[in-house]
Design a protein around this motif. Structure first.
Motif, PDB file in Angstrom:
ATOM      1  N   UNK A  46      -0.482  -0.990  10.342  1.00 41.90           N
ATOM      2  CA  UNK A  46       0.867  -1.252   9.844  1.00 41.90           C
ATOM      3  C   UNK A  46       0.857  -1.899   8.455  1.00 41.90           C
ATOM      4  N   UNK A  47      -0.124  -2.729   8.180  1.00 40.04           N
ATOM      5  CA  UNK A  47      -0.211  -3.342   6.853  1.00 40.04           C
ATOM      6  C   UNK A  47      -0.585  -2.300   5.803  1.00 40.04           C
ATOM      7  N   UNK A  48      -1.495  -1.419   6.152  1.00 35.54           N
ATOM      8  CA  UNK A  48      -1.879  -0.349   5.228  1.00 35.54           C
ATOM      9  C   UNK A  48      -0.666   0.542   4.934  1.00 35.54           C
ATOM     10  N   UNK A  49       0.117   0.841   5.979  1.00 38.55           N
ATOM     11  CA  UNK A  49       1.335   1.643   5.803  1.00 38.55           C
ATOM     12  C   UNK A  49       2.340   0.909   4.924  1.00 38.55           C
ATOM     13  N   UNK A  50       2.491  -0.391   5.163  1.00 32.66           N
ATOM     14  CA  UNK A  50       3.421  -1.210   4.369  1.00 32.66           C
ATOM     15  C   UNK A  50       3.049  -1.161   2.886  1.00 32.66           C
ATOM     16  N   UNK A 110      16.555  -7.958  -7.309  1.00 35.60           N
ATOM     17  CA  UNK A 110      16.318  -6.999  -6.235  1.00 35.60           C
ATOM     18  C   UNK A 110      16.183  -7.611  -4.840  1.00 35.60           C
ATOM     19  N   UNK A 111      15.816  -8.883  -4.740  1.00 33.93           N
ATOM     20  CA  UNK A 111      15.629  -9.517  -3.421  1.00 33.93           C
ATOM     21  C   UNK A 111      14.735  -8.672  -2.510  1.00 33.93           C
ATOM     22  N   UNK A 112      13.625  -8.192  -3.068  1.00 34.01           N
ATOM     23  CA  UNK A 112      12.719  -7.362  -2.265  1.00 34.01           C
ATOM     24  C   UNK A 112      12.283  -8.113  -1.002  1.00 34.01           C
ATOM     25  N   UNK A 113      12.364  -7.429   0.126  1.00 32.57           N
ATOM     26  CA  UNK A 113      11.961  -8.015   1.399  1.00 32.57           C
ATOM     27  C   UNK A 113      10.442  -7.872   1.519  1.00 32.57           C
ATOM     28  N   UNK A 114       9.736  -9.002   1.532  1.00 34.65           N
ATOM     29  CA  UNK A 114       8.266  -8.984   1.453  1.00 34.65           C
ATOM     30  C   UNK A 114       7.616  -9.622   2.673  1.00 34.65           C
ATOM     31  N   UNK A 115       6.428  -9.169   2.988  1.00 37.32           N
ATOM     32  CA  UNK A 115       5.614  -9.822   4.015  1.00 37.32           C
ATOM     33  C   UNK A 115       4.858 -11.000   3.398  1.00 37.32           C
ATOM     34  N   UNK A 116       4.364 -10.823   2.202  1.00 33.50           N
ATOM     35  CA  UNK A 116       3.643 -11.891   1.480  1.00 33.50           C
ATOM     36  C   UNK A 116       4.258 -11.986   0.092  1.00 33.50           C
ATOM     37  N   UNK A 117       5.338 -12.745  -0.069  1.00 36.11           N
ATOM     38  CA  UNK A 117       6.129 -12.685  -1.310  1.00 36.11           C
ATOM     39  C   UNK A 117       5.342 -12.870  -2.597  1.00 36.11           C
ATOM     40  N   UNK A 118       4.626 -13.976  -2.761  1.00 40.03           N
ATOM     41  CA  UNK A 118       3.894 -14.192  -4.016  1.00 40.03           C
ATOM     42  C   UNK A 118       2.853 -13.099  -4.225  1.00 40.03           C
ATOM     43  N   UNK A 177       3.501   2.708   1.687  1.00 41.68           N
ATOM     44  CA  UNK A 177       4.816   3.351   1.740  1.00 41.68           C
ATOM     45  C   UNK A 177       5.980   2.444   1.347  1.00 41.68           C
ATOM     46  N   UNK A 178       5.820   1.132   1.501  1.00 46.09           N
ATOM     47  CA  UNK A 178       6.900   0.204   1.134  1.00 46.09           C
ATOM     48  C   UNK A 178       6.691  -0.344  -0.272  1.00 46.09           C
ATOM     49  N   UNK A 179       5.440  -0.726  -0.580  1.00 45.01           N
ATOM     50  CA  UNK A 179       5.143  -1.243  -1.913  1.00 45.01           C
ATOM     51  C   UNK A 179       4.769  -0.133  -2.891  1.00 45.01           C
ATOM     52  N   UNK A 180       4.422   1.030  -2.357  1.00 43.38           N
ATOM     53  CA  UNK A 180       3.970   2.165  -3.184  1.00 43.38           C
ATOM     54  C   UNK A 180       2.750   1.795  -4.014  1.00 43.38           C
ATOM     55  N   UNK A 181       1.783   1.146  -3.341  1.00 38.70           N
ATOM     56  CA  UNK A 181       0.530   0.744  -3.980  1.00 38.70           C
ATOM     57  C   UNK A 181      -0.639   1.309  -3.190  1.00 38.70           C
ATOM     58  N   UNK A 182      -1.809   1.327  -3.817  1.00 39.06           N
ATOM     59  CA  UNK A 182      -3.033   1.773  -3.159  1.00 39.06           C
ATOM     60  C   UNK A 182      -3.579   0.618  -2.314  1.00 39.06           C
ATOM     61  N   UNK A 183      -3.619   0.763  -0.974  1.00 36.65           N
ATOM     62  CA  UNK A 183      -4.110  -0.326  -0.122  1.00 36.65           C
ATOM     63  C   UNK A 183      -5.514  -0.805  -0.489  1.00 36.65           C
ATOM     64  N   UNK A 235       7.273  -4.328   8.929  1.00 31.80           N
ATOM     65  CA  UNK A 235       6.969  -3.069   8.234  1.00 31.80           C
ATOM     66  C   UNK A 235       7.983  -1.992   8.598  1.00 31.80           C
ATOM     67  N   UNK A 236       8.394  -1.946   9.889  1.00 27.78           N
ATOM     68  CA  UNK A 236       9.368  -0.941  10.324  1.00 27.78           C
ATOM     69  C   UNK A 236      10.689  -1.115   9.588  1.00 27.78           C
ATOM     70  N   UNK A 237      11.112  -2.356   9.455  1.00 28.94           N
ATOM     71  CA  UNK A 237      12.391  -2.655   8.818  1.00 28.94           C
ATOM     72  C   UNK A 237      12.335  -2.349   7.323  1.00 28.94           C
ATOM     73  N   UNK A 238      11.276  -2.808   6.657  1.00 22.04           N
ATOM     74  CA  UNK A 238      11.190  -2.607   5.210  1.00 22.04           C
ATOM     75  C   UNK A 238      10.967  -1.141   4.853  1.00 22.04           C
ATOM     76  N   UNK A 239      10.310  -0.392   5.734  1.00 23.28           N
ATOM     77  CA  UNK A 239      10.076   1.033   5.480  1.00 23.28           C
ATOM     78  C   UNK A 239      11.406   1.779   5.350  1.00 23.28           C
ATOM     79  N   UNK A 240      12.393   1.368   6.149  1.00 21.28           N
ATOM     80  CA  UNK A 240      13.692   2.045   6.151  1.00 21.28           C
ATOM     81  C   UNK A 240      14.702   1.410   5.200  1.00 21.28           C
ATOM     82  N   UNK A 241      14.280   0.419   4.469  1.00 22.00           N
ATOM     83  CA  UNK A 241      15.180  -0.262   3.535  1.00 22.00           C
ATOM     84  C   UNK A 241      15.343   0.595   2.278  1.00 22.00           C
ATOM     85  N   UNK A 242      16.560   1.039   1.964  1.00 20.98           N
ATOM     86  CA  UNK A 242      16.760   1.887   0.769  1.00 20.98           C
ATOM     87  C   UNK A 242      16.523   1.137  -0.541  1.00 20.98           C
TER      88      UNK A 242
END
Length: 315
Positions: free
Chosen positions: A146-150, A191-199, A153-159, A294-301
């Motif tokens: 789920x973290x790799x997916x986050x 943007x108030x991006x919803x983050x798992x690890x904000x900093x 797919x949510x951050x659009x970065x290379x895990x 991750x489920x919630x942020x994945x569906x966040x427009x």
């Protein structure tokens, strides 16, 4: 020349920070000069004395109070919760180091749940070139689907390039010249991006393409999926599996060796002995709760990936 090292702590983390500082002092080169700063908002005079007492003639311990006004824009909101669990202002202090200490063009930041197992000046000698900072890939999450997916797919970065912010070699000069903190604040407020690890997420996003990936021995994290690194330079007891709460944690021997040399040893051993199986189970459940985000942020427009896709955010 002094080698500047920064911690950011709240008062309740003093005993763990003391163990980390003790290990740093023990491995410091007696021919070099170090200044260790504790960024804080609530350290008691007694705990300041406890930490200062661990310094010596070439490792100077200082304290810097973070002003409320400085961090006022960082609100106690769910998108700024660490691990989707709670809000702690101290995780953001590291971002302000370059602006607060203009006398340094380079600095090291480390979390308090660490053990330094080599001379920190070796890390400071890193040639950052034009990179914003040096850090290690976050190996603690590479086997957590789920973290790799986050990250992907949510951050659009290379895990594989997603770094852990528990150890940073900061290019302070570049941070200041490129107005990093202003950029961070703009993104945070807009943007108030919803983050798992904000900093950590913001550092990865803003630094993308300009992060120097360092040898993983400088941020060795307990991992149930891989063998331990044989010569860790810095151990980071990331996430929930702390040696003062769990037994048989990878790299725990380094923590207890240093803890034994501090006034907090008996208190830490008692904390481990008093920590219940129910509490350990709750810690494991917190990991699951974190991953549910991750489920919630994945569906966040309005997540990072969607905003970047629209081309409306410049990182």
């Amino acid at each position: 020349m002094t080698i500047p090292v920064f911690y950011s702590i709240s008062d309740d983390f003093t005993k763990y920070a003391a163990v980390s500082l003790n290990s740093l002092v023990k491995h410091a080169d007696s021919e070099k000069d170090y200044t260790v700063y504790f960024l804080n908002q609530d350290l008691t005079p007694e705990h300041k004395e406890d930490l200062a007492a661990l310094g010596n003639e070439n490792v100077h311990v200082k304290f810097f109070h973070i002003d409320d006004e400085l961090v006022k824009p960082i609100k106690n909101r769910k998108e700024n919760y660490l691990r989707a669990d709670f809000f702690t202002m101290s995780i953001f202090y590291r971002l302000f180091i370059p602006d607060l200490f203009p006398q340094y063009d380079k600095a090291i930041y480390i979390d308090s749940d660490t053990i330094v197992n080599d001379d920190i000046s070796k890390l400071y000698a890193t040639n950052l070139e034009n990179n914003l900072f040096g850090a290690c890939t976050d190996l603690s999450i590479q086997y957590v689907e789920k973290m790799v997916t986050y990250i992907r797919d949510v951050l659009a970065l290379d895990p594989k390039k997603y770094i852990n912010s528990g150890m940073l070699v900061l290019n302070c000069k570049a941070f200041r010249e490129e107005h990093f903190i202003d950029h961070f604040m703009d993104l945070l407020e807009k943007y108030h991006f919803d983050c798992i690890a904000p900093d950590q997420d913001y550092l990865n996003e803003i630094g993308e393409g300009r992060i120097l990936h360092l040898n993983p021995r400088w941020d060795a994290m307990p991992n149930e999926n891989t063998a331990p690194i044989s010569n860790p330079g810095l151990i980071h007891y990331n996430l929930f599996f702390k040696p003062w709460h769990f037994k048989n944690v990878q790299y725990e021997k380094y923590f207890w060796k240093s803890a034994q040399e501090t006034k907090f040893y008996d208190e830490l051993k008692q904390e481990l002995d008093n920590y219940t199986d129910l509490q350990r189970q709750e810690d494991r459940e917190k990991l699951n709760y974190m991953l549910e985000k991750e489920d919630k942020t994945f569906n966040d427009p309005h997540n990072w990936a969607q905003i970047k896709k629209q081309g409306s955010v410049t990182l």
